[in-house]
Enzyme design. Structure first.
Site, mmCIF file in Angstrom:
data_model
loop_
_atom_site.group_PDB
_atom_site.id
_atom_site.type_symbol
_atom_site.label_atom_id
_atom_site.label_comp_id
_atom_site.label_asym_id
_atom_site.label_seq_id
_atom_site.Cartn_x
_atom_site.Cartn_y
_atom_site.Cartn_z
ATOM 1 C CG ASP A 1 -1.961 -1.004 1.263
ATOM 2 O OD1 ASP A 1 -1.946 -1.876 0.371
ATOM 3 O OD2 ASP A 1 -2.828 -0.951 2.157
ATOM 4 C CG HIS B 1 2.264 0.017 4.410
ATOM 5 N ND1 HIS B 1 1.959 -0.936 5.363
ATOM 6 C CD2 HIS B 1 1.155 0.782 4.255
ATOM 7 C CE1 HIS B 1 0.712 -0.746 5.778
ATOM 8 N NE2 HIS B 1 0.196 0.287 5.122
HETATM 9 ZN ZN LIG Z 1 -2.414 3.138 3.350
#
Ligand SMILES: [Zn+2]
Length: 430
Positions: free
Chosen positions: A63, A214
């Site tokens: 992400d 991430h």
């Molecule tokens: Zn996020």
């Protein structure tokens, strides 16, 4: 089933061989095609369903990118492992670094979206704003791709702060909202070792699933090679996920495959809840309770318990109801009640009828009031206090469907109280 097993093993072997120069690479064992319209909400952190994975299959997701400094390193690590992932890109990041979006696509990963500005409290935004965030995120990533193609209709809501409105929107637009099956807390201030430990431990706990990472975090860059190496060592396989299109039909699946642990027809025990095991160790006799174990030994009898009726402090409750005066024992027979006692005035009867035709929500609201009143102590007192409150203001600082529903429900509740008790109506007017 045997054929399926063989083909999956064969696919694994082919993919491992397809990663030249990296004999230790985990590779990508297979690609599954999913239809968002058939399964709009996935990920067991929030939903009942998740991707139709076999045991020991993992889907990697990243992400918040693209952020060149770290996203490029993540792409390089994945390339070295021939591992395909899904990237949930932020629209604003895509605008600032459209080249990064194209790199993700050109490396063969799935490009998905993660709103335009990554708002922290998506679930608290007015629904129009949150839907705008989703739409703008898709538009920005589409523009960055620059070839007329759109990103996959996979959306992850920042912080997983999704609400009913966003889910309804996803259903109506053919979007698939991705939660996850386990995160590795790589957005927190933890060490790369901790990220590695959490990724492996949480995957082992579920046996398969969607891992949330991430690609903008240095600790993720540091942890990822070890994670991939360990996944391979433990026999896990990477699965790539792509959306169904007109010329790419969804991978055939059974509904049960979308559950993390499908119910088994042969293991009957899974249909009953587990019986808890009690420890039988300890002394044969229970200790005698000390007076200090009880909370009614003080002289103020319950006065120390702070009581609140819908936020309004109430006087302390007596532990016993006030004694009522009984008729003298010498009375041989009770007097016959006058028939007029049972007469119900016309107006009152009509009100009671109106109350009784209310649907289940009204009854449920009353039940909730009753139970909360029980907790507070005396139902009558707390009920009257609540009814005496002024009606809720029409304008809220936090408009949402839930709020709207609560605002409209309040007058109806007061009206019911009006019907039930004349005294309540009198208090309301004060
Ligand atoms: Zn996020």
């Amino acid at each position: 089933m045997c054929v399926g097993l063989l083909s999956s093993v064969a696919a694994h072997a082919v993919q491992a061989a397809d990663c030249p120069g990296h004999p230790d690479a985990i590779g990508t064992s297979r690609t599954i095609v999913v239809d968002p319209r058939a399964h709009p909400l996935i990920g067991t952190m929030q939903y009942a369903k998740t991707l139709p994975l076999e045991d020991h299959e993992v889907v990697l997701t990243f992400d918040d990118g693209p952020l060149p400094k770290y996203s490029n390193q993540i792409l390089a690590i994945l390339a070295a492992h021939c591992a395909k992932a899904t990237f949930f890109l932020v629209g604003r990041q895509a605008q600032g670094n459209p080249e990064g979006v194209r790199k993700v696509r050109d490396a063969g990963h799935t490009v998905a979206t993660h709103t335009q500005n990554h708002p922290a409290g998506m679930h608290k935004l007015p629904i129009e704003r949150s839907l705008q965030e989703i739409e703008q995120g898709i538009a920005s990533v589409t523009a960055a791709l620059g070839d007329g193609t759109a990103p996959a209709p996979f959306v992850r809501i920042p912080g997983l702060r999704v609400n009913d409105g966003m889910e309804a929107y996803a259903r109506s637009k053919g979007l698939q909202i991705w939660s996850a099956d386990f995160p590795a807390d790589d957005w927190r201030n933890v060490s790369p070792n901790r990220v590695y430990d959490l990724a492996i431990q949480r995957l082992e706990a579920k046996g398969k699933g969607i891992l949330l990472l991430h690609d903008i975090q240095p600790r993720t860059v540091a942890a990822l090679p070890r994670i991939l190496h360990e996944l391979k060592a433990r026999g896990y396989r990477i699965v790539h996920v792509v959306p169904a299109t007109a010329d790419r039909p969804a991978t055939p699946t059974e509904p049960a495959q979308w559950l993390l642990h499908p119910p088994s027809e042969v293991v009957a025990i899974s249909r009953w809840p587990k019986v808890p095991t009690f420890a039988e160790a300890g002394p044969a006799a229970l200790p005698v309770p000390a007076l200090s174990n009880l909370d009614w030994h003080t002289s103020d009898l319950g006065a120390h318990i702070a009581r609140h009726g819908r936020g309004v402090p109430l006087p302390p409750a007596a532990l016993w109801p006030r004694p009522t005066a009984l008729p003298p024992a010498t009375t041989a027979a009770l007097p016959i009640p006058a028939p007029s006692l049972f007469k119900i005035p016309e107006s009152t009867r009509l009100t009671l009828l109106a109350t009784s035709v209310h649907g289940a929500p009204a009854a449920q609201a009353r039940a909730t009031e009753a139970s909360s009143a029980k907790v507070a102590g005396k139902s009558g007192r707390s009920g009257r206090t609540a009814a005496a409150r002024p009606p809720a203001p029409a304008v809220h600082t936090e408009p949402s469907p839930q709020h709207a529903a609560m605002t409209t429900a309040k007058p109806a509740r007061s009206a019911k109280r009006n019907g039930r008790s004349v005294r309540v109506a009198g208090l309301k007017k004060r």
